[in-house]
Design a protein around this motif. Structure first.
Motif, PDB file in Angstrom:
ATOM      1  N   ALA A  60      77.980 -30.241  22.813  1.00 58.60           N
ATOM      2  CA  ALA A  60      78.611 -30.089  21.499  1.00 58.60           C
ATOM      3  C   ALA A  60      79.798 -31.034  21.427  1.00 58.60           C
ATOM      4  O   ALA A  60      80.319 -31.488  22.449  1.00 58.60           O
ATOM      5  N   CYS A  61      80.230 -31.316  20.208  1.00 56.49           N
ATOM      6  CA  CYS A  61      81.404 -32.158  19.987  1.00 56.49           C
ATOM      7  C   CYS A  61      82.390 -31.396  19.111  1.00 56.49           C
ATOM      8  O   CYS A  61      81.989 -30.752  18.135  1.00 56.49           O
ATOM      9  N   ILE A  62      83.662 -31.446  19.476  1.00 57.16           N
ATOM     10  CA  ILE A  62      84.698 -30.773  18.686  1.00 57.16           C
ATOM     11  C   ILE A  62      85.851 -31.739  18.416  1.00 57.16           C
ATOM     12  O   ILE A  62      86.056 -32.702  19.154  1.00 57.16           O
ATOM     13  N   LYS A  63      86.578 -31.458  17.364  1.00 59.08           N
ATOM     14  CA  LYS A  63      87.760 -32.240  17.021  1.00 59.08           C
ATOM     15  C   LYS A  63      88.989 -31.390  17.288  1.00 59.08           C
ATOM     16  O   LYS A  63      89.071 -30.245  16.845  1.00 59.08           O
ATOM     17  N   THR A  64      89.933 -31.942  18.039  1.00 61.01           N
ATOM     18  CA  THR A  64      91.145 -31.194  18.389  1.00 61.01           C
ATOM     19  C   THR A  64      92.372 -32.077  18.188  1.00 61.01           C
ATOM     20  O   THR A  64      92.274 -33.290  17.998  1.00 61.01           O
ATOM     21  N   GLY A  65      93.529 -31.458  18.300  1.00 56.53           N
ATOM     22  CA  GLY A  65      94.775 -32.213  18.284  1.00 56.53           C
ATOM     23  C   GLY A  65      94.981 -32.922  19.608  1.00 56.53           C
ATOM     24  O   GLY A  65      94.337 -32.604  20.617  1.00 56.53           O
ATOM     25  N   GLU A  66      95.883 -33.874  19.636  1.00 56.54           N
ATOM     26  CA  GLU A  66      96.153 -34.662  20.846  1.00 56.54           C
ATOM     27  C   GLU A  66      96.894 -33.870  21.922  1.00 56.54           C
ATOM     28  O   GLU A  66      97.090 -34.346  23.028  1.00 56.54           O
ATOM     29  N   TYR A  67      97.304 -32.663  21.595  1.00 63.02           N
ATOM     30  CA  TYR A  67      98.126 -31.884  22.525  1.00 63.02           C
ATOM     31  C   TYR A  67      97.308 -31.303  23.680  1.00 63.02           C
ATOM     32  O   TYR A  67      97.878 -30.806  24.662  1.00 63.02           O
ATOM     33  N   PHE A  68      95.975 -31.314  23.612  1.00 63.20           N
ATOM     34  CA  PHE A  68      95.174 -30.823  24.732  1.00 63.20           C
ATOM     35  C   PHE A  68      94.998 -31.951  25.743  1.00 63.20           C
ATOM     36  O   PHE A  68      94.098 -32.782  25.632  1.00 63.20           O
ATOM     37  N   LYS A  69      95.866 -32.007  26.721  1.00 64.24           N
ATOM     38  CA  LYS A  69      95.842 -33.077  27.726  1.00 64.24           C
ATOM     39  C   LYS A  69      95.083 -32.671  28.989  1.00 64.24           C
ATOM     40  O   LYS A  69      94.417 -33.483  29.614  1.00 64.24           O
ATOM     41  N   ASP A  70      95.233 -31.415  29.359  1.00 66.15           N
ATOM     42  CA  ASP A  70      94.638 -30.915  30.596  1.00 66.15           C
ATOM     43  C   ASP A  70      93.279 -30.296  30.265  1.00 66.15           C
ATOM     44  O   ASP A  70      93.195 -29.163  29.790  1.00 66.15           O
ATOM     45  N   PHE A  71      92.186 -31.026  30.528  1.00 67.15           N
ATOM     46  CA  PHE A  71      90.861 -30.551  30.143  1.00 67.15           C
ATOM     47  C   PHE A  71      90.367 -29.409  31.038  1.00 67.15           C
ATOM     48  O   PHE A  71      89.548 -28.604  30.606  1.00 67.15           O
ATOM     49  N   VAL A  72      90.857 -29.345  32.268  1.00 68.13           N
ATOM     50  CA  VAL A  72      90.491 -28.228  33.140  1.00 68.13           C
ATOM     51  C   VAL A  72      91.094 -26.941  32.589  1.00 68.13           C
ATOM     52  O   VAL A  72      90.425 -25.897  32.514  1.00 68.13           O
ATOM     53  N   TYR A  73      92.343 -27.012  32.193  1.00 69.95           N
ATOM     54  CA  TYR A  73      93.008 -25.849  31.586  1.00 69.95           C
ATOM     55  C   TYR A  73      92.290 -25.444  30.302  1.00 69.95           C
ATOM     56  O   TYR A  73      92.028 -24.254  30.067  1.00 69.95           O
ATOM     57  N   LEU A  74      91.945 -26.441  29.468  1.00 73.53           N
ATOM     58  CA  LEU A  74      91.262 -26.155  28.206  1.00 73.53           C
ATOM     59  C   LEU A  74      89.911 -25.508  28.460  1.00 73.53           C
ATOM     60  O   LEU A  74      89.540 -24.522  27.794  1.00 73.53           O
ATOM     61  N   LYS A  75      89.178 -26.036  29.429  1.00 72.96           N
ATOM     62  CA  LYS A  75      87.868 -25.466  29.771  1.00 72.96           C
ATOM     63  C   LYS A  75      88.002 -24.002  30.177  1.00 72.96           C
ATOM     64  O   LYS A  75      87.239 -23.134  29.723  1.00 72.96           O
ATOM     65  N   ASN A  76      88.982 -23.708  31.013  1.00 72.40           N
ATOM     66  CA  ASN A  76      89.181 -22.330  31.469  1.00 72.40           C
ATOM     67  C   ASN A  76      89.577 -21.396  30.330  1.00 72.40           C
ATOM     68  O   ASN A  76      89.146 -20.242  30.287  1.00 72.40           O
ATOM     69  N   LYS A  77      90.380 -21.896  29.408  1.00 69.40           N
ATOM     70  CA  LYS A  77      90.802 -21.075  28.273  1.00 69.40           C
ATOM     71  C   LYS A  77      89.620 -20.792  27.330  1.00 69.40           C
ATOM     72  O   LYS A  77      89.478 -19.674  26.836  1.00 69.40           O
ATOM     73  N   ILE A  78      88.800 -21.817  27.074  1.00 69.31           N
ATOM     74  CA  ILE A  78      87.630 -21.594  26.218  1.00 69.31           C
ATOM     75  C   ILE A  78      86.690 -20.583  26.882  1.00 69.31           C
ATOM     76  O   ILE A  78      86.184 -19.662  26.232  1.00 69.31           O
ATOM     77  N   ASN A  79      86.478 -20.746  28.181  1.00 67.25           N
ATOM     78  CA  ASN A  79      85.583 -19.826  28.892  1.00 67.25           C
ATOM     79  C   ASN A  79      86.100 -18.390  28.877  1.00 67.25           C
ATOM     80  O   ASN A  79      85.307 -17.443  28.878  1.00 67.25           O
ATOM     81  N   HIS A  80      87.397 -18.238  28.855  1.00 62.08           N
ATOM     82  CA  HIS A  80      87.974 -16.890  28.793  1.00 62.08           C
ATOM     83  C   HIS A  80      87.462 -16.143  27.567  1.00 62.08           C
ATOM     84  O   HIS A  80      87.185 -14.936  27.628  1.00 62.08           O
ATOM     85  N   PHE A  81      87.326 -16.862  26.454  1.00 62.68           N
ATOM     86  CA  PHE A  81      86.869 -16.238  25.211  1.00 62.68           C
ATOM     87  C   PHE A  81      85.364 -16.360  24.988  1.00 62.68           C
ATOM     88  O   PHE A  81      84.778 -15.567  24.246  1.00 62.68           O
ATOM     89  N   ALA A  82      84.718 -17.351  25.626  1.00 62.76           N
ATOM     90  CA  ALA A  82      83.283 -17.565  25.413  1.00 62.76           C
ATOM     91  C   ALA A  82      82.408 -16.755  26.359  1.00 62.76           C
ATOM     92  O   ALA A  82      81.247 -16.474  26.044  1.00 62.76           O
ATOM     93  N   HIS A  83      82.940 -16.381  27.505  1.00 65.20           N
ATOM     94  CA  HIS A  83      82.166 -15.575  28.447  1.00 65.20           C
ATOM     95  C   HIS A  83      81.848 -14.209  27.846  1.00 65.20           C
ATOM     96  O   HIS A  83      82.555 -13.746  26.961  1.00 65.20           O
ATOM     97  N   PRO A  84      80.750 -13.558  28.267  1.00 62.23           N
ATOM     98  CA  PRO A  84      79.970 -13.863  29.461  1.00 62.23           C
ATOM     99  C   PRO A  84      78.699 -14.690  29.227  1.00 62.23           C
ATOM    100  O   PRO A  84      78.022 -15.045  30.182  1.00 62.23           O
ATOM    101  N   PHE A  85      78.366 -14.982  27.966  1.00 58.40           N
ATOM    102  CA  PHE A  85      77.054 -15.565  27.697  1.00 58.40           C
ATOM    103  C   PHE A  85      77.076 -17.054  27.371  1.00 58.40           C
ATOM    104  O   PHE A  85      76.039 -17.671  27.200  1.00 58.40           O
TER     105      PHE A  85
END
Length: 244
Positions: A60-85
């Protein structure tokens, strides 16, 4: 900025991948997870899958602000809300002209058949089926390779501009007590693989000849319009030009 998400999902928990009025799709669920992080643009998907179909590596492709610099942190935060499926596996920055759907070079799917005794706890993830003639299966699946008009292998109501697709590679192999069918093409029609799998199984059962299957592959006459169960189908990989 634009970000490319590579993720997996359990299709048995959704009413298909594309957005739905009832909001029970993969796209809607991922959008809701992103909204918790202040990302409100709907994610654009590279491929659509039917209800019950799974994905190892959807994109998938998403558009975000430039403030998301740490992609590992962003991935973990998205997974927090997207889990478990739904599980984000990787995030990459892409150019603004990146077209998540139209820049795709190849799509690959696997269909998994189990020859074990029926297990209700696995029924949403494999297709239970008796032992098959693997040598004959290899002969049959190779008939699909090359460029064909697959109009007789698509669900009614499809609105594609063309039903011609290039099947680059097919493969059948065994792993433990499973048989896996692999399909790689420049694109697939609606429910195409499930209809191809139903046709392959029909030939293996002796209820349809290879010549009849070729007639359908060559768009001359339909001999099988059934769909194999969605439970065994997985979106395996999506490849892009220039390794985007």
């Amino acid at each position: 900025m634009f970000l490319k998400l590579t993720f997996s999902y359990d299709g048995s928990k959704f009413q298909g991948s594309a957005t739905q009025p009832h909001k029970l799709s993969v796209q809607d669920t991922l959008a809701q997870a992103l909204s918790h992080l202040g990302i409100y643009d709907k994610p654009l998907f590279a491929s659509r899958t039917d209800k019950g179909v799974h994905a190892f590596n959807a994109v998938a492709c998403i558009k975000t602000g430039e403030y998301f610099k740490d992609f590992v942190y962003l991935k973990n935060k998205i997974n927090h809300f997207a889990h478990p499926f739904i599980h984000i596996k990787r995030i990459q920055k892409v150019q603004e002209n990146f077209q998540v759907r139209f820049d795709v070079q190849k799509r690959a799917y696997r269909y998994i058949i189990s020859h074990e005794k029926y297990n209700p706890f696995l029924a949403s993830y494999v297709h239970f089926y008796p032992e098959i003639n693997i040598k004959l299966a290899k002969e049959i699946i190779h008939l699909f390779e090359g460029e064909h008009d697959f109009k007789l292998f698509q669900k009614e109501g499809s609105d594609n501009k063309t039903s011609i697709r290039m099947m680059y590679k097919t493969r059948v192999y065994t792993y433990k007590n499973y048989t896996i069918f692999y399909f790689e093409a420049n694109g697939f029609l609606r429910s195409q693989i499930r209809m191809m799998m139903a046709s392959i199984l029909k030939v293996l059962e002796g209820k349809m000849s290879q010549n009849e299957l070729l007639e359908q592959i060559n768009a001359k006459k339909a001999h099988c319009r059934f769909l194999a169960p969605a439970s065994g189908l997985y979106l395996s990989k999506i490849s892009y030009y220039n390794n985007a």
